[in-house]
Motif scaffolding. Structure first.
Motif, PDB file in Angstrom:
ATOM      1  N   VAL A   1      39.169  37.828  35.446  1.00 65.08           N
ATOM      2  CA  VAL A   1      40.537  37.608  35.054  1.00 65.08           C
ATOM      3  C   VAL A   1      41.116  38.547  34.111  1.00 65.08           C
ATOM      4  O   VAL A   1      40.702  39.028  33.254  1.00 65.08           O
ATOM      5  CB  VAL A   1      40.752  36.143  34.325  1.00 65.08           C
ATOM      6  N   ALA A   4      40.001  30.232  37.870  1.00 61.47           N
ATOM      7  CA  ALA A   4      38.720  30.806  37.432  1.00 61.47           C
ATOM      8  C   ALA A   4      37.619  29.921  37.293  1.00 61.47           C
ATOM      9  O   ALA A   4      36.464  30.270  37.716  1.00 61.47           O
ATOM     10  CB  ALA A   4      39.208  31.880  36.350  1.00 61.47           C
ATOM     11  N   GLY A  54      45.625  30.486  35.957  1.00 60.55           N
ATOM     12  CA  GLY A  54      44.741  31.348  36.213  1.00 60.55           C
ATOM     13  C   GLY A  54      43.103  31.119  35.636  1.00 60.55           C
ATOM     14  O   GLY A  54      42.336  31.231  36.323  1.00 60.55           O
ATOM     15  N   ASN A 103      48.302  34.788  39.467  1.00 56.69           N
ATOM     16  CA  ASN A 103      48.915  33.651  38.665  1.00 56.69           C
ATOM     17  C   ASN A 103      50.555  34.111  38.421  1.00 56.69           C
ATOM     18  O   ASN A 103      51.026  33.293  37.659  1.00 56.69           O
ATOM     19  CB  ASN A 103      48.044  33.793  37.597  1.00 56.69           C
ATOM     20  N   ILE A 161      41.557  37.666  39.352  1.00 52.10           N
ATOM     21  CA  ILE A 161      42.737  36.922  38.909  1.00 52.10           C
ATOM     22  C   ILE A 161      43.585  37.714  38.343  1.00 52.10           C
ATOM     23  O   ILE A 161      43.383  38.234  37.257  1.00 52.10           O
ATOM     24  CB  ILE A 161      42.284  35.499  38.596  1.00 52.10           C
ATOM     25  N   VAL A 170      36.644  37.429  31.475  1.00 52.80           N
ATOM     26  CA  VAL A 170      38.283  37.219  31.006  1.00 52.80           C
ATOM     27  C   VAL A 170      38.509  38.382  30.010  1.00 52.80           C
ATOM     28  O   VAL A 170      37.833  38.666  29.029  1.00 52.80           O
ATOM     29  CB  VAL A 170      38.599  35.990  30.085  1.00 52.80           C
ATOM     30  N   GLY A 229      46.185  35.693  33.136  1.00 56.52           N
ATOM     31  CA  GLY A 229      45.330  34.707  32.553  1.00 56.52           C
ATOM     32  C   GLY A 229      46.370  33.577  31.886  1.00 56.52           C
ATOM     33  O   GLY A 229      46.063  32.983  30.664  1.00 56.52           O
TER      34      GLY A 229
END
Ligand SMILES: Cc1cc2nc3c(=O)[nH]c(=O)nc-3n(C[C@H](O)[C@H](O)[C@H](O)COP(=O)(O)OP(=O)(O)OC[C@H]3O[C@@H](n4cnc5c(N)ncnc54)[C@H](O)[C@@H]3O)c2cc1C
Length: 541
Positions: free
Chosen positions: A34, A22, A18, A301, A11, A266, A14
């Motif tokens: 992410v 996720a 997003g 995103n 992705i 992340v 963030g």
């Protein structure tokens, strides 16, 4: 360098959508990474210290639209999210000792100060708007019917979706369907003029029609923007706006924790410079560092114009698509400030620096729709309005985690300024001057304000673009106009979170149902991506 492990999903961005996307994908067992360009996740919904000891939401500053299902599914309360209601919804300081309070059960008596007829119409207005907002609430978590040029097999499910939608709207009855049409195409000004006579209540409601919408309240389509701001709720109370303790960053930090708990990887300070496309399919990304990450699918995103205009080799897209996405209309007339305050504002029309319920409200400094109309005309001509519109919120009146005891932070959400200044002028050269103007405007209502300012943070449209990737400072990732909504968000034929490239999806506010901290685009995109994994269109890594 190419990272060896292939992910199911990467992705890009963030932001809150997003993170939501996720979390849903990982909950279904997918391996998700992410990648966020900034050092903190959350996009436009973040809290930062902007002056020593003073923290505030940097961009988005008030919560209502965040979808209850997303709150439940991600268990955001367990991850630390707590939303509180304002003591009063809105406060409009006017002139000659007059003011209007909205909410807290006071609206009828307050409006009656200006018009008894208007006071008598409030309940019917609220009910009518709420019934229409219910239609929107129902649609928020749905994938719009996608317009397809493919054969009947592809068209059939979309036709069924359209039929279901038609049936739902038919249930409204003819009078409400007329109202729905009004709200989609009329101006907020025309709509409100049809309901009320007195200026202050029209200003209080009409403000929602120009939030993030660089337009006059008398521009066609602004009634929809008004409607877009009423489909939310706070702790089950429909249409209310509240405050997330810790600021908007508390929402996205809770989302990030929910995603990490489900196994999402992340990464911050990980900007993506390119989406890798091979044989018409997105197969991964290249980071600003030059490292490549391969994935079975890539989800963006970002504002669609940013994604397709800057991250993808133009040769991978056909000319018609490129031209259309280039024409995606972005640009809010929004200028955002945070100020650290030594004391609360002492309003000329309601004296005192001791905490009053009006200090907890969204304080709208714009007395009428005519004033807002002039502000827009001014901004078009000069780059900013000499009499701007400011909504001020003082979240430290509801949340003592933001400022030292006895002191406060205020969010100033200012409209109208031009997203791009006329005559090649740069926001870098005018940021401070316009910030002074905004403070002077507040000071004209509360004469102790200017002297109480200990520090300030300024976000011009250019700063919003540089910091968050919001093109033209567009708070919604693209105007909320009929040509850019529902099945046409971001483009007819690509209204179902998919785009022209296989394996590339969109989950940001440039998709249905649009901007605001809703979590809905992220939720809906995840459902479509999971469907493609289930159907075998995407294969697990
Ligand atoms: C000034 C302002 C005030 C607002 N007020 C409110 C409000 O009070 N209430 C409300 O509900 N909504 C408000 N909004 C709207 C709301 O904040 C946004 O619509 C919403 O946060 C957008 O969320 P998103 O996840 O779709 O995208 P974003 O929040 O824009 O997230 C996109 C993310 O992608 C990242 N990114 C960009 N480029 C790259 C790249 N190349 N590589 C990796 N990452 C990248 C960005 O850094 C960002 O974190 C406001 C917005 C602004 C700007």
């Amino acid at each position: 360098m190419v990272e060896t492990a292939t992910r199911d999903v990467v992705i890009v961005g963030g932001g809150h959508n997003g993170l939501v996307c996720a979390a849903y994908l990982a909950a279904a067992g997918l391996k998700v990474t992410v990648l966020e360009r900034r050092a903190v996740v959350g996009g436009a919904a973040v809290t930062e210290e902007f002056h020593p000891g003073f923290r505030n939401s940097v961009a988005a500053y008030t919560v209502s639209l965040l979808n209850p299902k997303v709150i439940r599914d991600l268990d955001l309360a367990r991850h630390g999210l707590k939303v509180v209601e304002r003591g009063l919804a809105n406060f409009l300081p006017l002139t000659e000792g007059r003011y209007l309070k909205v909410g807290g059960g006071k609206t009828p008596e307050e409006v009656a100060k200006f018009s008894t007829r208007d006071a008598g119409r409030l309940a019917a207005y609220g009910e009518r708007l709420d019934l229409i907002a219910d239609v929107l609430r129902d649609l928020v978590l749905e994938t719009p019917p996608n317009v397809t040029a493919k054969g009947w097999l592809a068209a059939l499910p979309e036709l069924l979706r359209s039929a279901r939608l038609g049936k739902r709207i038919a249930k409204l009855g003819l009078p409400l369907r007329r109202e729905l049409l009004d709200l989609f195409v009329k101006s907020a000004g025309d709509y409100l003029d049809g309901w009320f006579d007195s200026a202050p209540i029209k200003a209080a409601y009409g403000f929602d029609g120009i939030v993030g919408n660089y337009a006059s309240p008398y521009s066609a389509g602004s009634a929809y923007v008004l409607l877009h701001h009423v489909f939310g709720e706070v702790n089950g109370k429909k249409g209310a706006w509240g405050h997330a303790i810790g600021g908007m960053g508390a929402i996205t930090q809770a989302m990030s924790r929910a995603a990490s708990e489900r196994g999402v990887d992340v990464r911050v300070s990980s900007g993506v410079r390119e989406v890798l496309v091979e044989a018409g399919r997105a197969v991964g990304v290249v980071l600003d560092s030059g490292a490549a990450i391969r994935a079975r699918s890539v989800v963006s995103n970002l504002n669609p114009k940013l994604l397709y205009g800057r991250l993808i080799d133009p040769r991978a897209l056909n000319a018609d698509f490129r031209e259309r996405i280039n024409g995606w209309r972005c640009g809010s007339g929004t200028f955002r400030m945070n100020v650290a305050l030594s004391e609360l504002p002492d309003f000329s029309v309601l004296r005192g620096t001791a905490l009053g319920e009006h200090h907890t409200a969204g304080i709208i400094m714009a007395p009428s729709l005519a004033y807002m109309d002039q502000a827009y005309l001014d901004a078009r001509q000069h780059g900013w309005s000499r009499q701007p519109i400011v909504e001020m919120l003082i979240p430290s009146t509801l949340d003592d985690s933001l400022a030292p005891p006895g002191q406060h932070v205020a969010s100033l959400f200012c409209q109208h300024v031009a997203p791009v200044l006329p005559n090649d002028a740069s926001w870098d050269a005018h940021r401070e001057e316009v910030a002074d103007l905004m403070i002077d405007l507040v000071n004209s209502h509360a004469p102790n304000f200017k002297a109480a300012v200990l520090g300030r943070q300024i976000m011009s449209p250019l700063d919003l673009e540089r910091t968050f990737g919001l093109i033209g400072g567009d708070i919604f990732h693209g105007a909320l106009s009929l040509d850019q909504l529902f099945s046409a968000r971001p483009m007819l034929g690509y209204g179902d979170y998919r785009g022209p490239l296989k394996g590339l999806y969109m989950c940001g506010s440039g998709t249905h149902p649009g901007g605001g901290v809703t979590g809905a685009p992220g939720h809906n995109a995840a459902r479509e991506i999971l469907a493609d994994f289930r159907r075998g269109i995407l294969k697990r890594a």
